[in-house]
Design a protein around this motif. Structure first.
Motif, PDB file in Angstrom:
ATOM      1  N   GLU A  78      31.429  20.610  -4.059  1.00  0.00           N
ATOM      2  CA  GLU A  78      32.229  20.077  -4.115  1.00  0.00           C
ATOM      3  C   GLU A  78      33.038  18.921  -2.929  1.00  0.00           C
ATOM      4  OE1 GLU A  78      36.330  23.138  -3.178  1.00  0.00           O
ATOM      5  OE2 GLU A  78      36.117  23.813  -5.707  1.00  0.00           O
ATOM      6  N   ARG A  79      31.909  19.456  -2.026  1.00  0.00           N
ATOM      7  CA  ARG A  79      31.855  18.113  -1.160  1.00  0.00           C
ATOM      8  C   ARG A  79      30.765  17.007  -1.081  1.00  0.00           C
ATOM      9  NH1 ARG A  79      31.267  21.712   4.548  1.00  0.00           N
ATOM     10  NH2 ARG A  79      31.118  19.155   5.090  1.00  0.00           N
ATOM     11  N   ILE A  80      29.435  17.941  -1.828  1.00  0.00           N
ATOM     12  CA  ILE A  80      28.483  16.587  -2.843  1.00  0.00           C
ATOM     13  C   ILE A  80      29.835  15.714  -3.565  1.00  0.00           C
ATOM     14  CG2 ILE A  80      26.671  16.063  -4.525  1.00  0.00           C
ATOM     15  CD1 ILE A  80      25.561  18.767  -3.326  1.00  0.00           C
ATOM     16  N   ASN A  81      30.474  16.004  -4.442  1.00  0.00           N
ATOM     17  CA  ASN A  81      30.686  15.634  -5.255  1.00  0.00           C
ATOM     18  C   ASN A  81      32.447  14.054  -4.500  1.00  0.00           C
ATOM     19  OD1 ASN A  81      30.033  16.323  -7.323  1.00  0.00           O
ATOM     20  ND2 ASN A  81      31.015  17.728  -8.010  1.00  0.00           N
ATOM     21  N   GLN A  82      32.614  15.130  -3.301  1.00  0.00           N
ATOM     22  CA  GLN A  82      33.672  14.249  -2.588  1.00  0.00           C
ATOM     23  C   GLN A  82      32.588  12.970  -1.952  1.00  0.00           C
ATOM     24  OE1 GLN A  82      35.402  16.844  -0.800  1.00  0.00           O
ATOM     25  NE2 GLN A  82      36.577  17.901  -2.908  1.00  0.00           N
ATOM     26  N   GLY A  83      31.829  13.149  -1.857  1.00  0.00           N
ATOM     27  CA  GLY A  83      30.690  12.414  -0.850  1.00  0.00           C
ATOM     28  C   GLY A  83      30.740  12.213   0.388  1.00  0.00           C
ATOM     29  N   GLU A  84      31.029  13.608   1.154  1.00  0.00           N
ATOM     30  CA  GLU A  84      30.402  14.023   2.983  1.00  0.00           C
ATOM     31  C   GLU A  84      29.063  14.829   3.034  1.00  0.00           C
ATOM     32  OE1 GLU A  84      33.376  17.426   3.005  1.00  0.00           O
ATOM     33  OE2 GLU A  84      35.458  16.252   1.949  1.00  0.00           O
ATOM     34  N   ILE A  85      28.455  15.119   1.640  1.00  0.00           N
ATOM     35  CA  ILE A  85      27.442  15.514   2.015  1.00  0.00           C
ATOM     36  C   ILE A  85      26.483  15.029   1.309  1.00  0.00           C
ATOM     37  CG2 ILE A  85      25.567  18.313   1.360  1.00  0.00           C
ATOM     38  CD1 ILE A  85      28.033  19.620   2.791  1.00  0.00           C
ATOM     39  N   ALA A  86      25.112  14.461   1.449  1.00  0.00           N
ATOM     40  CA  ALA A  86      24.607  13.998   0.213  1.00  0.00           C
ATOM     41  C   ALA A  86      23.729  15.041  -0.434  1.00  0.00           C
ATOM     42  CB  ALA A  86      22.873  13.827   0.963  1.00  0.00           C
ATOM     43  N   PRO A  87      23.889  14.310  -1.874  1.00  0.00           N
ATOM     44  CA  PRO A  87      23.404  15.131  -3.052  1.00  0.00           C
ATOM     45  C   PRO A  87      21.649  16.000  -3.022  1.00  0.00           C
ATOM     46  CG  PRO A  87      23.603  13.286  -3.829  1.00  0.00           C
ATOM     47  CD  PRO A  87      23.792  13.123  -2.447  1.00  0.00           C
ATOM     48  N   THR A  88      21.395  17.151  -3.783  1.00  0.00           N
ATOM     49  CA  THR A  88      20.193  17.900  -3.499  1.00  0.00           C
ATOM     50  C   THR A  88      19.726  17.396  -4.275  1.00  0.00           C
ATOM     51  OG1 THR A  88      20.518  19.842  -4.797  1.00  0.00           O
ATOM     52  CG2 THR A  88      20.856  19.367  -2.064  1.00  0.00           C
ATOM     53  N   SER A  89      18.376  17.464  -4.292  1.00  0.00           N
ATOM     54  CA  SER A  89      17.324  17.063  -5.254  1.00  0.00           C
ATOM     55  C   SER A  89      17.340  18.455  -5.784  1.00  0.00           C
ATOM     56  CB  SER A  89      15.977  17.160  -4.456  1.00  0.00           C
ATOM     57  OG  SER A  89      15.992  18.307  -3.670  1.00  0.00           O
ATOM     58  N   PHE A  90      17.424  19.610  -5.832  1.00  0.00           N
ATOM     59  CA  PHE A  90      17.674  20.784  -7.109  1.00  0.00           C
ATOM     60  C   PHE A  90      19.036  21.489  -6.975  1.00  0.00           C
ATOM     61  CE2 PHE A  90      16.215  25.127  -6.602  1.00  0.00           C
ATOM     62  CZ  PHE A  90      14.948  24.975  -8.066  1.00  0.00           C
ATOM     63  N   PRO A  91      19.868  20.602  -7.811  1.00  0.00           N
ATOM     64  CA  PRO A  91      21.091  21.487  -8.443  1.00  0.00           C
ATOM     65  C   PRO A  91      21.325  22.409  -9.161  1.00  0.00           C
ATOM     66  CG  PRO A  91      20.744  19.100  -9.626  1.00  0.00           C
ATOM     67  CD  PRO A  91      19.417  19.372  -8.624  1.00  0.00           C
ATOM     68  N   MET A  92      22.102  22.873  -8.919  1.00  0.00           N
ATOM     69  CA  MET A  92      22.307  24.484  -9.475  1.00  0.00           C
ATOM     70  C   MET A  92      22.610  24.273 -11.106  1.00  0.00           C
ATOM     71  SD  MET A  92      23.514  27.729 -10.196  1.00  0.00           S
ATOM     72  CE  MET A  92      24.127  28.601 -10.876  1.00  0.00           C
ATOM     73  N   PRO A  93      22.251  24.389 -12.122  1.00  0.00           N
ATOM     74  CA  PRO A  93      22.209  23.304 -13.561  1.00  0.00           C
ATOM     75  C   PRO A  93      24.113  24.223 -13.962  1.00  0.00           C
ATOM     76  CG  PRO A  93      20.704  24.789 -13.569  1.00  0.00           C
ATOM     77  CD  PRO A  93      21.096  25.142 -12.364  1.00  0.00           C
ATOM     78  N   TRP A  94      24.180  23.302 -14.617  1.00  0.00           N
ATOM     79  CA  TRP A  94      25.120  23.529 -15.383  1.00  0.00           C
ATOM     80  C   TRP A  94      26.654  23.610 -15.323  1.00  0.00           C
ATOM     81  CZ3 TRP A  94      21.188  27.155 -16.828  1.00  0.00           C
ATOM     82  CH2 TRP A  94      20.524  26.097 -18.623  1.00  0.00           C
ATOM     83  N   ALA A  95      26.522  23.461 -13.288  1.00  0.00           N
ATOM     84  CA  ALA A  95      27.403  24.348 -12.201  1.00  0.00           C
ATOM     85  C   ALA A  95      28.813  23.471 -12.660  1.00  0.00           C
ATOM     86  CB  ALA A  95      27.301  24.245 -11.029  1.00  0.00           C
ATOM     87  N   PRO A  96      30.007  23.976 -12.713  1.00  0.00           N
ATOM     88  CA  PRO A  96      30.357  25.075 -12.276  1.00  0.00           C
ATOM     89  C   PRO A  96      31.006  26.335 -12.828  1.00  0.00           C
ATOM     90  CG  PRO A  96      32.357  23.724 -12.222  1.00  0.00           C
ATOM     91  CD  PRO A  96      31.423  22.479 -12.350  1.00  0.00           C
ATOM     92  N   TYR A  97      30.509  25.883 -14.519  1.00  0.00           N
ATOM     93  CA  TYR A  97      30.671  26.446 -15.330  1.00  0.00           C
ATOM     94  C   TYR A  97      29.294  27.892 -14.861  1.00  0.00           C
ATOM     95  CZ  TYR A  97      32.665  22.388 -16.831  1.00  0.00           C
ATOM     96  OH  TYR A  97      33.347  20.905 -17.214  1.00  0.00           O
TER      97      TYR A  97
END
Length: 467
Positions: free
Chosen positions: A396-415
């Motif tokens: 949520e905080r990544i999508n809001q631009g508060e935190i830099a995206p990581t290079s190892f995202p959780m697949p198919w999140a949030p589902y």
């Protein structure tokens, strides 16, 4: 476009630790976390209860375990910390969440340790020489050995875990090679030719129906209970952002090979009803071959696996309790470290709980394994749920631009998060139908909740008095 913020500074939970774990050690810790007592000892009773269906249950639970690891992986890539999910819960959800997550993890590892010292005692009774030695004596000896080991520096802990895990991997690899040979060349074992017919001629995949297989979910969840240890180890790793993604991604094929593959081989080599509770199915197989000494070697291997799991439990709880103490959610004394940068008070506290397990081995030696395994599964489900919730908050905080995206995202999140949380909730429901141990565990949930609530009130009172 909103500029993403850099991760916040290092957390207090990371202060004082040495970054002495290397790639080789972390890789093996990740492997060891996915291969433990739940496979080496627990598979015997599970095969007896559900037959070949155990392979399907291992696969389903393994897929969800991998998703949990990927959620943890994204958190680790955001910021590695020895406080692991406790530190993430504190930052992303709040101190109350960190408090619950930490103490439920402690419950998990406390119960797991009792399972492990029980397993050590059962393995020792495999040798007739020790048949008359009470089970609690071996449990106490195991606790003393690994307790002493955990007081040394993390570098030496990592080295010990490397060799413990390597022994487990080599042993399973040898079983897979030997089993594949006997199956491929249809070499008779105990007068029976290996093959799929041993499944079809003995009741099929679900010899007792689907229901008994579903009741095994909490036991199989326990088998994967140490996978989150790699997140804790990241806080004492030299290059976690380089090492962790590979270690985590490799877990899924290890689960498929070591768990699913091993069970499929076991039921194709011998009828599923040849395996029994209290005896490792791998020992049963090698005994059936009639090769002198092979079963003894395998028993040493599974004994090593139990000691490895116990060692990891003390390592993990020491760091988790320190993270709680630094956040004010546990007695301050639990934050103390010795000259080797080991949180020794937390480790000794856990060892004290394990002494209760020694007592249980004295009072109810025949029931202690299943009894505490169910309580452990409750702690595991809680820990994993908090990991998934923390990753949701991070995203949520990544999508809001508060935190830099990581290079190892959780697949198919949030589902994938909500699907996995739903699965974990289903595991708890099924525990309620597993009479008597599972039913007792579910009934204990209100008691655990009440204890946590009262503890939180005490913490709030202490904070008000301090101010």
């Amino acid at each position: 476009m909103t500029k993403a913020a850099e991760p916040s500074p290092a957390l207090p939970a990371d202060e004082g630790y040495h970054k002495d774990l290397g790639s080789r050690q972390v890789q093996m810790i990740a492997i060891g976390g996915a291969i433990g007592t739940g496979l080496f000892l627990g598979a015997g009773s599970r095969l007896q209860m559900a037959g070949p269906a155990l392979a399907i249950i291992y696969l389903v639970c393994g897929i969800f375990s991998f998703l949990i690891l990927r959620a943890l992986g994204e958190l680790v890539m955001y910021r590695p910390t020895a406080g692991s999910f406790v530190s993430y819960a504190r930052e992303l959800i709040g101190e109350r969440a960190a408090y619950i997550a930490g103490w439920m993890s402690f419950l998990n590892w406390a119960m797991t340790g009792i399972v492990d010292i029980t397993a050590v005692a059962l393995y020792m009774h495999f040798w007739g020489t020790f048949a008359d030695v009470p089970q609690w004596v071996f449990a106490l000896a195991a606790l003393f050995i690994v307790g002493t080991m955990n007081m040394i520096g993390v570098k030496y802990f990592g080295e010990l875990e490397f060799w413990f895990s390597l022994i487990k991997v080599i042993a399973l690899a040898l079983f897979l090679i030997a089993g594949t040979f006997f199956l491929g060349f249809r070499v008779p074992i105990n007068g029976q030719i290996p093959g799929l017919h041993l499944i079809t001629e003995n009741g099929g995949i679900f010899p007792h129906g689907i229901w008994p297989a579903l009741l095994l979910l909490q036991g199989v969840v326990f088998a994967y209970s140490a996978i989150e240890l790699v997140g804790t180890a990241a806080g004492e790793c030299a290059n976690p952002r380089e090492i962790l993604p590979k270690a985590i991604n490799n877990v899924i094929w290890r689960i498929a090979l070591f768990y699913v593959g091993s069970v499929v081989l076991l039921v194709c080599l011998l009828p599923w009803n040849a395996y029994h509770a209290g005896t490792s199915p791998f020992v049963t197989f090698f005994q059936a071959l009639g090769v002198p000494g092979i079963d003894h070697v395998m028993n040493i291997v599974v004994l090593t696996a139990a000691l490895s799991s116990l060692n990891s439990g003390l390592y993990s709880t020491g760091r988790i309790l320190r993270a709680l103490a630094l956040g004010g959610s546990a007695p301050r004394a639990l934050a103390k470290m010795n000259r080797q940068s080991v949180p020794y008070v937390g480790i000794l506290t856990t060892a004290g709980v394990y002494l209760v397990g020694v007592g249980l081995n004295y009072l109810i030696p025949s029931r202690v394994f299943e009894f505490v395994l169910n309580l452990s599964a409750l702690g595991i489900v809680s820990t994993w749920t908090f990991i998934l919730l923390c990753q949701l908050k991070l995203r949520e905080r990544i999508n809001q631009g508060e935190i830099a995206p990581t290079s190892f995202p959780m697949p198919w999140a949030p589902y994938s998060n909500w699907l996995t949380i739903g699965f974990l909730a289903f595991v708890i429901v099924m525990m309620g139908f597993d009479y008597p141990e599972g039913t007792f565990t579910v009934a204990a949930i209100p008691v655990i909740a009440a204890v946590l609530f009262l503890g939180w009130l005490v913490i709030l009172k202490n904070r008000r008095n301090a101010n």
